[in-house]
Design a protein around this motif. Structure first.
Motif: not given
Length: 279
Positions: A172-192
């Protein structure tokens, strides 16, 4: 239980620090997604034996979880954490109060209503009404969370419904948060950072509360859960430097007292207190 309360609210505060990088909804997406994955590996629910009613209830619970978290996060963009938790806590409190029709319950409801009325009438320059409205809608989702959790618990043995519901919440959250969450691709530290929020706000409290309920009465559990608004205010102050006004603090106190009082009186009357929504 006290450690769980502190963990949840400080997890919320840490999540708020990631909004600039991942967006409010991106943080929610990563948190529920990571939590769903970890709990699925830990719980390993036996899905083949589930009846259709269990799937329906678990999916509806997932929608409620997504709504609760997305709306709370959007409210937190403009409203202090302590105020968001105070207003959204009215959902669980309402569920508890409507279960009985005693005069004392009406008094607790009036006390909580007075606290929220203070926020609506004198929100202050740092608390926009739009943000309060989002927090109130989050509270409505929190009420649905409680009712649906009870439904899932009656249909699914153990806690197997939780990872399924969190998976649905992730979708359910995927279409709302996918754009913002994609920032982990360029900055993997955010995933931590997102992983730490999942640990603090969902996984760690889940284990602690499960252990707590084996050792303390549900009455004590409910009263301690009523400390969430106060813990949120402290976390907001220490982590986010959010200073609440005297009006906000008064509202927080009234809602906390009403919730604790309703929990204690319901337990004394022999009814189970409502669980609070898992944030």
């Amino acid at each position: 239980m006290l450690v769980s309360v502190v963990s949840i609210q400080f997890g919320s505060a840490v999540g708020r620090t990631l909004f600039d990088d991942l967006g409010a909804t991106g943080v929610v997406l990563l948190r529920v997604g990571i939590s769903a994955l970890v709990l699925a590996l830990l719980v390993r629910p036996r899905l083949r034996s589930w009846p259709r009613a269990a799937w329906r209830a678990a999916c509806l619970l997932g929608v409620s979880v997504a709504g609760l978290n997305l709306l709370s996060a959007l409210a937190m963009r403009t409203v202090p954490l302590g105020v968001v938790v105070t207003v959204s806590f009215l959902g669980p409190l309402t569920v508890a109060l409507v279960q009985t029709r005693r005069l004392l319950d009406l008094l607790w409801a009036l006390l909580a209503g007075a606290g929220v009325a203070l926020l609506w009438w004198h929100p202050g320059p740092s608390v926009p009404l739009g943000g309060l409205g989002l927090a109130a809608l989050a509270g409505a989702c929190g009420a649905g969370y409680i009712l649906l959790t009870a439904r899932v618990g009656g249909l699914v043995p153990g806690v197997g419904g939780l990872p399924v519901s969190l998976t649905v919440a992730t979708l359910v959250a995927l279409p709302f948060g996918a754009t913002g969450a994609s920032a982990v691709v360029s900055d993997p530290a955010l995933l931590l950072g997102a992983g730490s929020v999942a640990l603090l706000q969902t996984i760690f409290p889940y284990v602690l509360e499960l252990l707590a309920l084996r050792r303390i009465p549900t009455r004590v559990f409910g009263i301690l859960a009523s400390l969430n608004p106060a813990a949120a205010a402290i976390a907001g102050l220490l982590v986010l430097d959010q200073h609440l006004t005297s009006i906000s603090l008064a509202a927080l106190t009234l809602v906390t007292l009403a919730s604790a009082g309703a929990t204690a009186s319901h337990a004394a009357a022999g009814s189970e207190p409502a669980a609070r929504p898992r944030r």
